[in-house]
Structure formats: structure tokens, C-alpha cells
Design a protein around this motif. Sequence first.
Motif, short mmCIF file in Angstrom:
data_model
loop_
_atom_site.label_atom_id
_atom_site.label_comp_id
_atom_site.label_asym_id
_atom_site.label_seq_id
_atom_site.Cartn_x
_atom_site.Cartn_y
_atom_site.Cartn_z
N LYS A 198 101.27 17.83 133.67
CA LYS A 198 100.34 17.49 132.47
C LYS A 198 99.96 18.79 132.05
N SER A 199 99.54 19.59 132.74
CA SER A 199 98.86 20.91 132.18
C SER A 199 98.64 21.84 133.35
N PHE A 200 98.51 23.07 133.05
CA PHE A 200 98.29 24.12 134.04
C PHE A 200 97.00 24.94 133.95
N GLN A 201 96.47 25.41 135.01
CA GLN A 201 95.38 26.27 135.15
C GLN A 201 95.68 27.41 136.20
N HIS A 202 94.91 28.47 136.34
CA HIS A 202 95.34 29.60 137.09
C HIS A 202 95.43 29.08 138.69
N ASN A 203 94.54 28.16 139.06
CA ASN A 203 94.62 27.88 140.43
C ASN A 203 94.45 26.41 140.76
N VAL A 204 94.87 25.57 139.66
CA VAL A 204 94.93 23.87 139.74
C VAL A 204 96.06 23.73 138.61
N ILE A 205 96.76 22.48 139.13
CA ILE A 205 97.67 21.78 138.53
C ILE A 205 97.16 20.62 138.05
#
Length: 321
Positions: A198-205
Motif C-alpha cells: 500500500k505504501s513505503f517508508q525507509h524501514n517499514v512497508i
Amino acid sequence: MAKRHALEEVDRTMKDITGVMLPFGGKIMVLGGDFRQVLPVVRRGTQADYFLLRVGDGVEETMHGNFIRILDNMVIPFTEKEKSLHALIDAIFPSFEINRSEPDYIISHAILSTRKDSVDEINDYLIGRFHGEERIYYSFDEAVDDINNFYPVEFLNTLSVSGLPPHYLRLEVGCPIILLRNLDPSNGLCNDTRLICKSFQHNVIDAEIAVGQHAGKRVFLPRIPLSPSEDDLFPFKLKRKQFPIRLCFAMTINKAQGQTIPNVEIYLPESIFLHGQLYVALSRGISRATTKVLVNPDEQFNGSEVYTSNVVYKEVLCDQY
């Protein structure tokens, strides 16, 4: 299914507890499950490394020993490898450009194959056709206790290991992924769970569980350190810090065990090589009409029928088992 050593341990333990030298200490053992499914992988193993009760009857009509016919209405004709593979992808993902943003469409279609390199080829091709918000994650690799730097990072990055995510992980919003580890079973994050990004962060999906009783639940997947389960795979211990996931437009037949997929394609660029693989692949679908097979035939027989090999250990059906 189980490795024979697990049942032998139970057998010896029951004998020690009861003092009775009969099998399992004379106690009745009830083993449940689908005994026809593919066997557990035993590295460099043989038939003697498995303990089996029933794995199918092995009496289907065959040609030249172990070749069985694929029904005509399930066959995608094989011509050239690249053309045939694209025909398979178009057959299992019709109107892909229009429906790729629909989670139900994406998760209800999948391609199964025997080897990881074939699966990676299909996944790389399909993620290239997504054209959405993209994120690439690179792993952090190290050889544990390699104080002399015998194994440089550049070499470790090239390793593709079964059960581990790739060093280069390319994802897009809406693409399907599959978990490689148990993260939180009580909340549905188990090995082999399929999700939609659904979306992306640097160290979390940020992802949504797509199947099972937790379908629709939004979860966060962390980047974690992982190592191969087999200690003797390399002369060193590899540690890879990466998200414990892979793309799953396509997956290996072994990885698909337990999955039910409304529309499934089976891609066999080479014959199946393990007992039960063909059974598992064909039984992932829900009907003959929505299950298609592309076979690069090892042998040509008279007529236009398509045959592929089927591995069945018939000796396990003997009375002594």
C-alpha cells in the motif's frame, strides 16, 4: 508430510517412556494432513530421507514409464520459450494494464513454476509492467565472524538463497508479495501469507493482508536480519538485513502449498523433479477451466497431446509401509 527423523524421534521417545519396544511404544498414532503433497526439501537427500504414509496411487495412465497427459483444454502450446512465456502471462493476467490496480484481480491470479530462477524471471517482467509508485530496497549483507574479510559485501550481494529475500527488492504500490517468515501469527503474519503493498517508508512497508481470516487487515512489515535455515549451505554464516518478503505474481510450487488460487498457471520449462510437485501444482486451482499448463516437453510422443513427467514413489504403497 514430515522428515523421517521427526517421527523416529517420537518413536524412540514413546518407547523410552513406556518401556515397550513396539512401534511408538505400542500407542496408536494418528497423523493428519494431505499426504499427497510435495515432500519437505532435504538437501542432498534421497528417498530414504522421507517417511511417507500415502502419496497418491500412481496408477494414472502413463507413457514410457512416468509421463502423463495434460488435458487439451488446460494446455498452452509451447513454441519458443519467450513467446510461450508471454502467452502464458497474457492468459493468466488478461487485461493486466487495465486491472493491475485492483487488489482482488492481482491476488486471484498466480503462476507456479518448479525453480526459483523461472519465478524470478516472471516476477521481474510483471513488476516492470506495473508503472506505479516504485521503491527499491537494498539489503545489508555480512558474513558473520569474517574478521579477515574473505567474503566482500559485493560478493554477498550476488547470492540468491532459497528462503531469503533478494538483495535487490523492487516493489510498487499495489503489487502482491508473500511473507518468508512468521512475524506475528496471531495477527495473520505467517510464513506464506500473501499481501498487497500500500505504501513505503525507509524501514517499514505498509501492506494489506490479502487472503485468509485476516484479509483486509493493514499491517506494517519491518526490515529484519535473516539467515539461511541450512547451516552448511556456505562455508560461512550469511546474515541479510532485508524485508522478509518476495514478489508473488509467480511463486515456486513448493511455496504454493496450502494456497487456493482461483486462476492459476503452471509453467514447466523443465520437468518437475520431486514427488508430489505436479499434484500440488494442479490442485492449487479451483477448476479445470481456470487452471492452465505450459510445458516444454522433454519427449515428443505421437499426436498433438502434451505430456509431462510425474514423480511418484510407488514403493511407499507396499504393505510394509
